[in-house]
Each structure stands twice: as structure tokens, then as C-alpha cells.
Design a protein around this motif. Structure first.
Motif, mmCIF file in Angstrom:
data_model
loop_
_atom_site.group_PDB
_atom_site.id
_atom_site.type_symbol
_atom_site.label_atom_id
_atom_site.label_comp_id
_atom_site.label_asym_id
_atom_site.label_seq_id
_atom_site.Cartn_x
_atom_site.Cartn_y
_atom_site.Cartn_z
ATOM 1 N N PHE A 126 0.827 -1.208 0.000
ATOM 2 C CA PHE A 126 0.000 0.000 0.000
ATOM 3 C C PHE A 126 0.862 1.258 0.000
ATOM 4 O O PHE A 126 0.484 2.275 -0.609
ATOM 5 C CB PHE A 126 -0.940 -0.002 1.209
ATOM 6 N N ALA A 127 2.015 1.225 0.657
ATOM 7 C CA ALA A 127 2.906 2.383 0.645
ATOM 8 C C ALA A 127 3.440 2.644 -0.753
ATOM 9 O O ALA A 127 3.497 3.794 -1.212
ATOM 10 C CB ALA A 127 4.060 2.170 1.625
ATOM 11 N N VAL A 128 3.829 1.584 -1.445
ATOM 12 C CA VAL A 128 4.310 1.725 -2.827
ATOM 13 C C VAL A 128 3.196 2.253 -3.726
ATOM 14 O O VAL A 128 3.419 3.136 -4.566
ATOM 15 C CB VAL A 128 4.842 0.377 -3.352
ATOM 16 N N GLY A 130 -3.997 8.175 -2.943
ATOM 17 C CA GLY A 130 -2.732 8.047 -2.226
ATOM 18 C C GLY A 130 -2.919 8.232 -0.731
ATOM 19 O O GLY A 130 -2.320 7.513 0.075
ATOM 20 N N ALA A 131 -3.761 9.199 -0.360
ATOM 21 C CA ALA A 131 -4.044 9.435 1.060
ATOM 22 C C ALA A 131 -4.694 8.209 1.694
ATOM 23 O O ALA A 131 -4.335 7.798 2.804
ATOM 24 C CB ALA A 131 -4.942 10.656 1.215
ATOM 25 N N ASP A 190 8.595 4.602 3.740
ATOM 26 C CA ASP A 190 8.807 6.044 3.875
ATOM 27 C C ASP A 190 9.439 6.615 2.606
ATOM 28 O O ASP A 190 9.027 7.665 2.098
ATOM 29 C CB ASP A 190 9.716 6.347 5.074
ATOM 30 N N ILE A 191 10.454 5.913 2.108
ATOM 31 C CA ILE A 191 11.142 6.377 0.901
ATOM 32 C C ILE A 191 10.186 6.406 -0.290
ATOM 33 O O ILE A 191 10.149 7.386 -1.054
ATOM 34 C CB ILE A 191 12.355 5.472 0.596
ATOM 35 N N ALA A 192 9.398 5.342 -0.453
ATOM 36 C CA ALA A 192 8.482 5.262 -1.594
ATOM 37 C C ALA A 192 7.459 6.389 -1.577
ATOM 38 O O ALA A 192 7.198 7.029 -2.601
ATOM 39 C CB ALA A 192 7.763 3.911 -1.589
ATOM 40 N N VAL A 193 6.897 6.658 -0.401
ATOM 41 C CA VAL A 193 5.858 7.684 -0.303
ATOM 42 C C VAL A 193 6.435 9.075 -0.529
ATOM 43 O O VAL A 193 5.887 9.882 -1.302
ATOM 44 C CB VAL A 193 5.153 7.604 1.070
#
Length: 201
Positions: free
Chosen positions: A38-40, A57-58, A97-100
Motif C-alpha cells: 500500500f505504501a508503494v 494516495g491518502a 517512507d522512501i516510496a511515499v
């Protein structure tokens, strides 16, 4: 400002979700992987930078945060807490974190700002676990913990869909959020470092 202090309340709210997850055979590691997915998806949606995709996205970010709580609660319920599971969870959280943040910065073409934001976020998380590594316990304190960041990203995604234009010095909602993460993230990391350093004396 930290939502991590409400973990016990969140754990109680998670109880029915834990029961259902256990009943259908989900494992904590499986939940962690789904959360990462889901983060990706959130990062990809933010890259498109369209109002509809900002809202999606949210939603994906909120689901990621909820599942991130669920995996730990499920591990405790199933009695399978392990160092390996904790390691996997932390690694996936950092990549999430990085992906978002990469998606947010790519969507508005602010790559240097995104770099400043993601390093602030990663250093905050790193200090939390490094403090634990030196024997002081896991540190969730500071101005912005992960729960706070996810909540702000979700809210900013909705706000960016409603107010798509620039607000301050040519930056819109997403740009201002990245500035916040860059400044407050590094400040929180230093705050955690100083607190731990003082405890070592």
C-alpha cells in the motif's frame, strides 16, 4: 505532537481486526508485506499528482499505517513476536517512507526538497532504533514520529486535491509538507540524539 502515545488506545481498536486476521490465516510478516504494498501504491499515486490520485494516495497511506499497527498486534496475539519479524517490519517501514516521499516529491518536481525530507525522516527513525541498540529502549519521542507523518501525509493528500495551486513561496500543500518533514525531521532526530546522549551520562 506525537500520536505514538496513543498506541494502547489503537491496540484496543485493533482487536476485532486482529481476530479476523488470525481467523483467515494471515501472519504478521504477511501483513507487513501487504502494508508495504500500500505504501508503494501511495507513492505511485502521488507521482501522478492529480486530485483523484492524491485522494487515493491518502487512502493508501492510512491503510499502510493501520496495517503497520496490525502486524505487531497480530504477532502478540499469535505469540510469534520475534527479532526477525521486528527487523522485517523496520526495513519495510523505511522503504515505505522512501516510496511515499519519493512519490510526493516526484509529483511536484521538487527532488532536492524530497531528498531533504526523506533524510530527515530516515534520520528520525534511525535515531529511534539506534538508541534502542545502545540499551536505552526504543525511542518514539520528538515532534514527529511515524504515526504523525502518516497522518500528515494522508491529510495533505486530501488537501492537495482540494487546493492544487501554490500557497506560499510557490509551494503548494505537498511542497510545504516536504519542507516540514525536512526541517522538523532533522530537528526531531537531533532532539532524540540529545535526549539519549544525556541519558548516557
Amino acid at each position: 505532537m506525537t500520536l505514538d502515545q496513543y498506541r494502547s488506545l489503537a491496540d484496543r481498536a485493533l482487536e476485532p481486526f486482529v481476530a479476523v486476521s488470525d481467523r483467515i490465516g494471515l501472519t504478521p510478516d504477511g501483513v507487513s508485506l501487504i502494508a508495504f504494498g500500500f505504501a508503494v501504491a501511495a507513492g505511485a499515486a502521488f507521482t501522478i499528482a492529480d486530485p483523484l490520485w492524491y485522494v487515493l494516495g491518502a487512502v493508501f497511506v492510512f491503510v499502510n499505517g493501520w496495517l503497520d499497527l496490525l502486524d505487531g498486534a497480530l504477532a502478540r496475539e499469535q505469540g510469534v513476536d520475534s527479532k526477525g519479524g521486528d527487523l522485517l517490519d523496520h526495513v519495510l517501514d523505511r522503504y515505505a517512507d522512501i516510496a511515499v516521499i519519493a512519490g510526493l516529491s516526484a509529483g511536484i518536481g521538487q527532488y532536492l526538497l524530497g531528498l531533504a525530507a526523506v533524510t530527515g525522516v530516515l534520520m528520525t527513525s534511525y535515531l529511534g532504533t539506534q538508541i534502542q541498540a545502545v540499551g536505552l529502549g526504543r525511542e518514539y519521542g520528538g515532534l514527529l514520529g511515524r504515526a504523525d507523518r502518516l497522518a500528515l501525509i494522508g491529510l495533505a493528500g486530501v488537501a492537495a486535491a482540494v487546493v492544487p495551486g501554490p500557497l506560499v513561496v510557490g509551494l503548494g500543500v505537498v511542497g510545504l509538507l516536504l519542507v516540514l518533514f525536512a526541517v522538523v525531521g532533522h530537528f526531531t532526530a537531533l532532539q532524540r540524539f540529545w535526549g539519549a546522549w544525556s541519558d548516557l551520562d
